[in-house]
Enzyme design. Structure first.
Site, PDB file in Angstrom:
ATOM      1  NE  ARG A  71      -7.422  -3.046 -32.402  1.00 17.16           N
ATOM      2  CZ  ARG A  71      -8.845  -3.452 -32.357  1.00 17.16           C
ATOM      3  NH1 ARG A  71      -9.206  -2.031 -32.309  1.00 17.16           N
ATOM      4  NH2 ARG A  71      -9.825  -4.048 -32.952  1.00 17.16           N
ATOM      5  CG  HIS A  75      -6.714  -3.817 -37.422  1.00 18.97           C
ATOM      6  ND1 HIS A  75      -7.883  -3.785 -36.842  1.00 18.97           N
ATOM      7  CD2 HIS A  75      -6.449  -4.260 -35.642  1.00 18.97           C
ATOM      8  CE1 HIS A  75      -8.149  -4.131 -35.810  1.00 18.97           C
ATOM      9  NE2 HIS A  75      -7.905  -4.829 -35.342  1.00 18.97           N
ATOM     10  CG  ASN A 103     -10.586  -2.251 -39.229  1.00 16.64           C
ATOM     11  OD1 ASN A 103     -10.645  -3.334 -38.695  1.00 16.64           O
ATOM     12  ND2 ASN A 103     -10.444  -1.341 -40.244  1.00 16.64           N
ATOM     13  NE  ARG A 107      -7.017   3.709 -28.316  1.00 15.72           N
ATOM     14  CZ  ARG A 107      -7.380   4.190 -26.470  1.00 15.72           C
ATOM     15  NH1 ARG A 107      -7.450   5.245 -26.347  1.00 15.72           N
ATOM     16  NH2 ARG A 107      -6.574   3.170 -26.296  1.00 15.72           N
ATOM     17  CG  HIS A 205      -3.900  -7.011 -26.633  1.00 16.87           C
ATOM     18  ND1 HIS A 205      -4.270  -8.733 -26.582  1.00 16.87           N
ATOM     19  CD2 HIS A 205      -3.619  -6.608 -27.915  1.00 16.87           C
ATOM     20  CE1 HIS A 205      -5.112  -8.238 -27.847  1.00 16.87           C
ATOM     21  NE2 HIS A 205      -4.590  -7.187 -28.347  1.00 16.87           N
ATOM     22  CG  LEU A 209      -8.022   1.480 -22.986  1.00 16.38           C
ATOM     23  CD1 LEU A 209      -8.783   2.729 -23.421  1.00 16.38           C
ATOM     24  CD2 LEU A 209      -7.707   1.423 -21.740  1.00 16.38           C
TER      25      LEU A 209
HETATM   26  C1  HEM Z   1      -3.785 -12.597 -32.275  1.00 17.72           C
HETATM   27  C2  HEM Z   1      -5.125 -11.649 -32.924  1.00 17.72           C
HETATM   28  C3  HEM Z   1      -5.324 -10.349 -31.694  1.00 17.72           C
HETATM   29  C4  HEM Z   1      -6.794 -10.388 -31.173  1.00 17.72           C
HETATM   30  C5  HEM Z   1      -7.968 -11.439 -31.311  1.00 17.72           C
HETATM   31  C6  HEM Z   1      -7.356  -9.091 -30.777  1.00 17.72           C
HETATM   32  C7  HEM Z   1      -8.105  -8.473 -30.308  1.00 17.72           C
HETATM   33  C8  HEM Z   1      -8.292  -6.798 -30.116  1.00 17.72           C
HETATM   34  C9  HEM Z   1      -9.066  -6.615 -29.283  1.00 17.72           C
HETATM   35  C10 HEM Z   1     -10.385  -7.627 -29.800  1.00 17.72           C
HETATM   36  C11 HEM Z   1      -9.149  -4.972 -28.768  1.00 17.72           C
HETATM   37  C12 HEM Z   1     -10.109  -4.125 -27.933  1.00 17.72           C
HETATM   38  C13 HEM Z   1     -10.806  -3.698 -28.894  1.00 17.72           C
HETATM   39  C14 HEM Z   1     -12.241  -3.020 -28.428  1.00 17.72           C
HETATM   40  O1  HEM Z   1     -12.747  -3.993 -27.923  1.00 17.72           O
HETATM   41  O2  HEM Z   1     -12.038  -1.987 -28.381  1.00 17.72           O
HETATM   42  C15 HEM Z   1      -7.539  -4.798 -29.297  1.00 17.72           C
HETATM   43  C16 HEM Z   1      -6.537  -3.885 -28.428  1.00 17.72           C
HETATM   44  C17 HEM Z   1      -5.281  -3.433 -28.983  1.00 17.72           C
HETATM   45  N1  HEM Z   1      -4.540  -4.430 -29.968  1.00 17.72           N
HETATM   46 FE1  HEM Z   1      -5.077  -6.425 -30.891  1.00 17.72          FE
HETATM   47  N2  HEM Z   1      -5.848  -8.746 -30.980  1.00 17.72           N
HETATM   48  C18 HEM Z   1      -4.998  -9.433 -31.570  1.00 17.72           C
HETATM   49  C19 HEM Z   1      -3.059  -9.152 -32.204  1.00 17.72           C
HETATM   50  C20 HEM Z   1      -3.218  -8.106 -32.030  1.00 17.72           C
HETATM   51  C21 HEM Z   1      -1.291  -7.623 -32.102  1.00 17.72           C
HETATM   52  C22 HEM Z   1      -0.699  -8.969 -32.971  1.00 17.72           C
HETATM   53  C23 HEM Z   1      -1.335  -6.333 -31.586  1.00 17.72           C
HETATM   54  C24 HEM Z   1       0.064  -5.695 -32.185  1.00 17.72           C
HETATM   55  C25 HEM Z   1       1.450  -6.017 -32.470  1.00 17.72           C
HETATM   56  C26 HEM Z   1      -1.706  -5.880 -31.557  1.00 17.72           C
HETATM   57  C27 HEM Z   1      -2.565  -4.155 -30.710  1.00 17.72           C
HETATM   58  C28 HEM Z   1      -3.752  -4.278 -29.962  1.00 17.72           C
HETATM   59  C29 HEM Z   1      -3.641  -3.122 -29.136  1.00 17.72           C
HETATM   60  C30 HEM Z   1      -2.105  -2.062 -29.177  1.00 17.72           C
HETATM   61  C31 HEM Z   1      -5.230  -2.666 -28.624  1.00 17.72           C
HETATM   62  C32 HEM Z   1      -5.353  -1.624 -27.694  1.00 17.72           C
HETATM   63  C33 HEM Z   1      -6.232  -0.425 -28.970  1.00 17.72           C
HETATM   64  C34 HEM Z   1      -6.536   0.493 -28.439  1.00 17.72           C
HETATM   65  O3  HEM Z   1      -6.180   0.722 -27.558  1.00 17.72           O
HETATM   66  O4  HEM Z   1      -6.586   1.899 -28.741  1.00 17.72           O
HETATM   67  N3  HEM Z   1      -3.804  -6.969 -31.077  1.00 17.72           N
HETATM   68  N4  HEM Z   1      -6.935  -6.750 -29.449  1.00 17.72           N
HETATM   69  C1  LIG Z   2     -12.423   5.067 -36.931  1.00 14.63           C
HETATM   70  C2  LIG Z   2     -13.222   4.496 -38.354  1.00 14.63           C
HETATM   71  O1  LIG Z   2     -12.950   5.407 -39.081  1.00 14.63           O
HETATM   72  N1  LIG Z   2     -14.319   4.332 -37.005  1.00 14.63           N
HETATM   73  C3  LIG Z   2     -15.205   3.837 -38.546  1.00 14.63           C
HETATM   74  C4  LIG Z   2     -15.821   2.517 -38.648  1.00 14.63           C
HETATM   75  O2  LIG Z   2     -16.342   2.258 -39.221  1.00 14.63           O
HETATM   76  C5  LIG Z   2     -17.999   2.760 -38.672  1.00 14.63           C
HETATM   77  C6  LIG Z   2     -19.638   2.795 -39.265  1.00 14.63           C
HETATM   78  O3  LIG Z   2     -18.834   2.789 -40.612  1.00 14.63           O
HETATM   79  C7  LIG Z   2     -18.104   4.111 -38.897  1.00 14.63           C
HETATM   80  O4  LIG Z   2     -18.947   5.295 -38.601  1.00 14.63           O
HETATM   81  C8  LIG Z   2     -16.844   4.836 -37.974  1.00 14.63           C
HETATM   82  O5  LIG Z   2     -15.603   6.138 -38.464  1.00 14.63           O
END
Ligand code: HEM
Ligand SMILES: CC(=O)N[C@H]1CO[C@H](CO)[C@@H](O)[C@@H]1O
Ligand SMILES: *[C@@H]1O[C@H](CO)[C@@H](O)[C@H](O)[C@H]1NC(C)=O
Ligand SMILES: *[C@@H]1O[C@H](CO)[C@@H](O)[C@H](O)[C@H]1NC(C)=O
Length: 349
Positions: A71, A75, A103, A107, A205, A209
């Site tokens: 992720r 980003h 952001n 993690r 996805h 999480l």
């Molecule tokens: C297309 C639009 C996308 C949207 C709207 C989106 C949105 C999100 C959101 C909202 C989360 C969870 C954040 C949270 O609630 O903690 C997430 C997690 C994640 N996204 Fe996306 N995402 C997109 C595209 C992508 C792409 C292109 C990738 C990688 C190729 C990706 C990889 C991931 C991964 C691996 C996670 C899990 C992160 C974790 O477990 O720490 N996402 N995404």
């Molecule tokens: C992972 C990370 O850098 N998170 C930051 C996101 O923004 C908040 C609010 O500014 C910071 O407290 C976090 O450390």
């Protein structure tokens, strides 16, 4: 028609037929000017091996790190290009990507892993040799591989940005999880990604999480009709009320394995975010979802191609940007932290 011409025509027809049987090979995207696969061959020949072994060990200890690293690369690339600006710690000079709302859920362990890998590379090959943006791209690829996904070659030679992305760049570059396909395509088309890229990249996805707050609009006040009712009931157990601070898996079938089950979930109306489920609801992308749900190979082939494309968005190369010594901070001279006027980099914004 001369014999040789008809033979050539026959061979071309045969090749086309074979291509159809094999399920349409996906063309690899061109390598951006200034990048190459062997960029560190002389300056840091062990670079790829070092990243790989670090990611393997670290993900063995913490499986969620793979999702965090994947992720982070996404980003980085979607905001101002793959220039490691996502890694910069905030400063008084402007809001860093880290501090913008999307952001908040990146993690911390992934940021730390990138810094640790970069430190290891500097010890092996000297300072300012391997860029932080290349480390992000390699660590994302290796995270996919250790999770069971496909491998692919990563074009290298990105340089790091000396400037922060603004909060506006972040909000414009990263669509929210509430976005539907037209909004998602509008964002992706600005960076030359199409509907197939959208569906394939969303397959990221298949691991990781999401927080309740990212999908609670689909549960309250009433369940989203595109959500499988049984699945909605389970989500409500994790997220019993609006604002619950908990996380759940993005891929309900195989949460830690990089496979095509994410698309099987969508076909069964078990996608977590609106931005996921709408890929199957919307006619523009539905058939692509169905194809990836049926064929993991089709997904893997397209995913690797789309990742190489994503990994080259607005890259800095050659003499552009810099190679950071510390991935969390841009290189500066011996400046006082409050002095910005002597820093040309700051004039960018
Ligand atoms: C297309 C639009 C996308 C949207 C709207 C989106 C949105 C999100 C959101 C909202 C989360 C969870 C954040 C949270 O609630 O903690 C997430 C997690 C994640 N996204 Fe996306 N995402 C997109 C595209 C992508 C792409 C292109 C990738 C990688 C190729 C990706 C990889 C991931 C991964 C691996 C996670 C899990 C992160 C974790 O477990 O720490 N996402 N995404
Ligand atoms: C992972 C990370 O850098 N998170 C930051 C996101 O923004 C908040 C609010 O500014 C910071 O407290 C976090 O450390
Ligand atoms: C919803 O999910 C349940 C359990 O996985 C399944 O039995 C049911 O067929 C699904 N319903 C729809 C409409 O997909
Ligand atoms: C890297 O930069 C960050 C942010 O400025 C700083 O907090 C950290 O101490 C630096 N790390 C090293 C090893 O200098």
């Amino acid at each position: 028609m001369a014999p040789s011409a008809s033979l050539a025509a026959a061979l071309a027809a045969l090749a086309a037929a074979l291509l159809m049987i094999s399920g349409c090979a996906v063309a690899q995207p061109p390598v951006a000017q200034g990048l190459s696969f062997d960029f560190y061959e002389r300056s840091c020949p062990k670079a790829e091996a070092i990243v790989r072994s670090f990611v393997q060990d670290a993900v063995r200890r913490d499986v969620g790190l793979a999702a965090g690293l994947l992720r982070l690369h996404f980003h980085d690339c979607f905001v101002q290009g793959c220039d490691a600006s996502v890694l910069l710690d905030g400063s008084a000079t402007g809001p860093a990507e880290k501090q913008a709302p999307p952001n908040l859920t990146l993690r911390p362990s992934a940021f730390k892993a990138i810094n640790d890998i970069h430190d290891r590379l500097q010890r092996e090959c000297g300072g300012a040799v391997v860029s932080c943006s290349d480390v992000l791209a390699l660590a994302a690829r290796d995270s996919v591989v250790v999770s069971g996904g496909p491998s692919y070659r990563v074009p290298l030679g990105r340089r790091d940005s000396p400037s922060f992305a603004t909060q506006q760049d972040v909000l414009g570059g990263l669509p929210p999880p509430t976005a539907t396909v037209p909004a998602l395509l509008a964002v992706l088309s600005k960076i030359n990604l199409d509907a197939t890229d959208l569906v394939a990249l969303s397959g990221g996805h298949t691991i990781g999480l999401g927080h309740c707050t990212s999908f609670e609009g689909r549960l309250f006040p009433r369940p989203d009709p595109t959500l499988n009712a049984t699945f909605a009931g389970r989500l409500r157990q994790t997220c019993p009320a609006k604002g619950t601070d908990r996380r759940t898996v993005l891929d309900v079938r195989t949460p830690n394995t990089f496979d095509n089950k994410y698309y099987v979930n969508l076909v069964n109306r078990e996608g977590l975010f609106t931005s996921d489920q709408d890929l199957f609801t919307n006619a523009a992308t539905r058939s692509i979802v169905a194809r990836f749900a049926q064929s993991q190979k089709a997904f893997f082939d397209q995913f690797t191609s789309s990742m190489v494309k994503m990994g080259q968005i607005k890259v800095l190369t050659g003499a552009q940007g810099q190679i950071r010594r510390n991935c969390s901070a841009r290189n500066t001279g011996m400046r006082m932290p409050w002095s910005i006027l002597d820093d040309a980099d700051s004039l960018i914004f």
